[in-house]
Enzyme design. Structure first.
Site, mmCIF file in Angstrom:
data_model
loop_
_atom_site.group_PDB
_atom_site.id
_atom_site.type_symbol
_atom_site.label_atom_id
_atom_site.label_comp_id
_atom_site.label_asym_id
_atom_site.label_seq_id
_atom_site.Cartn_x
_atom_site.Cartn_y
_atom_site.Cartn_z
ATOM 1 N N ASN A 87 -44.140 20.855 -6.761
ATOM 2 C CA ASN A 87 -42.641 21.147 -6.857
ATOM 3 C C ASN A 87 -42.332 22.814 -7.205
ATOM 4 O OD1 ASN A 87 -39.685 20.760 -7.695
ATOM 5 N ND2 ASN A 87 -40.493 21.599 -9.782
ATOM 6 N N SER A 141 -36.345 22.257 0.776
ATOM 7 C CA SER A 141 -34.782 22.497 0.426
ATOM 8 C C SER A 141 -34.006 22.085 1.670
ATOM 9 C CB SER A 141 -35.157 24.356 0.521
ATOM 10 O OG SER A 141 -33.636 24.731 0.239
ATOM 11 N N TYR A 154 -38.072 32.200 2.408
ATOM 12 C CA TYR A 154 -37.821 31.075 1.643
ATOM 13 C C TYR A 154 -37.349 29.959 2.534
ATOM 14 C CZ TYR A 154 -35.803 27.705 -1.592
ATOM 15 O OH TYR A 154 -35.544 26.451 -2.234
ATOM 16 N N ALA A 156 -38.024 29.817 6.094
ATOM 17 C CA ALA A 156 -39.431 29.576 6.724
ATOM 18 C C ALA A 156 -40.234 28.743 5.959
ATOM 19 C CB ALA A 156 -39.842 30.897 7.150
ATOM 20 N N SER A 157 -40.527 29.146 4.525
ATOM 21 C CA SER A 157 -41.451 28.372 3.891
ATOM 22 C C SER A 157 -41.067 26.953 3.729
ATOM 23 C CB SER A 157 -41.576 29.095 2.403
ATOM 24 O OG SER A 157 -40.619 28.810 1.667
ATOM 25 N N LYS A 158 -39.862 26.573 3.546
ATOM 26 C CA LYS A 158 -39.486 25.235 2.971
ATOM 27 C C LYS A 158 -39.310 24.433 4.496
ATOM 28 C CE LYS A 158 -38.766 25.828 -1.425
ATOM 29 N NZ LYS A 158 -39.741 24.828 -2.207
#
Length: 265
Positions: A87, A141, A154, A156-158
């Site tokens: 998480n 997300s 953020y 792209a990472s999610k």
């Protein structure tokens, strides 16, 4: 009365506040032993709220040595792992594509995407090798579903986390270890605290979450309830999914106005 997670052992990262803390409390209330990780010292506060069923470890979710160590700690304490909830995450700011730096992009990807992969690699392997099944939960997300809910690194990472959940579900075929992603919308956590604090200061809390049909932000406990479902046997046939928990925000393309019985313009 038995709990939904009686006899289960869960690792939860990002447990020092927000969704991680709410999930730790919820999981423990349903009978789980929880091993909690966070870089912040507040993870010890979370463990203190729970009591003897919780163990806190200060760790970096994007560091392989630290992830391997918290997995080893869970095994040392309880001998098995049933649930791994990756998480932990960071926002990385809202700078645009041209204004971002390689250092910022790399930092966000390390925690938000490499971190969940490391949990899959270490905790997932333990569960697969044990042969008793299990549940891996990754926090993605709505920013990973489409543009507009976070900065470039953020988002792209999610998006990567969502795909990681799907790939993991396939790679673990035959092990009965499930992997799913949760995609929160705007939720009151440590990461979003400045947004909520600003709204409270200006007296405009009614504007938080106004773009989704429920017209409000979420509380961490609402995300913890979904995590509990995915962790439990009630979700025994839910695998490889990205579940949006966003008040309906991602159900629509952008519109300027949408009212019952009227055409959006």
């Amino acid at each position: 009365m038995t709990g939904a997670l009686d006899g289960k052992v869960a690792i939860i990262t990002g447990a020092g506040s927000g969704i991680g803390r709410a999930s730790a409390i919820r999981f423990a209330a349903e009978g789980a032993k929880v091993v909690l990780g966070d870089m912040a010292a507040s993870v010890h506060d979370t463990a203190a709220m729970i009591g003897g069923a919780a163990t806190a470890v200060q760790m970096d979710a994007g560091d392989e040595t630290d992830v391997a160590a918290i997995v080893a700690k869970a095994l040392e304490l309880y001998g098995h792992i049933d649930i791994a909830f990756a998480n932990a995450g960071i926002s990385g700011g809202m700078e645009g594509i041209f204004d971002n730096t390689i250092e910022n992009f790399t930092s966000v990807l390390r925690v938000n995407l490499i971190g969940p992969w490391l949990m899959v690699k270490h905790a997932g392997k333990v569960m697969a090798d044990a042969g008793n099944g299990g549940s891996i939960i990754l926090t993605a997300s709505v920013a990973g579903i489409r543009s507009g809910a976070g900065g470039p690194p953020y988002s792209a990472s999610k998006a990567g986390v969502i795909n990681l959940a799907k790939v993991t579900a396939q790679q673990l075929s035959g092990t009965n270890v499930r992997c799913n992603a949760i995609c929160p919308g705007l939720t009151e956590t440590g990461m979003t605290k400045p947004t909520f604090d600003y709204a409270k200061e200006k007296g405009v809390t009614d504007k938080i979450g106004r773009l989704n049909p429920l017209r409000r932000g979420a509380q961490p406990e609402e995300l913890a309830n979904v995590a509990l479902f995915l962790a439990s046997d009630q979700a025994s046939y839910v695998n490889g999914q990205a579940i949006a928990v966003d008040g309906g925000l991602s159900s629509s393309h952008p519109v300027t106005r949408q009212l019952t019985g009227q055409t959006a313009v």
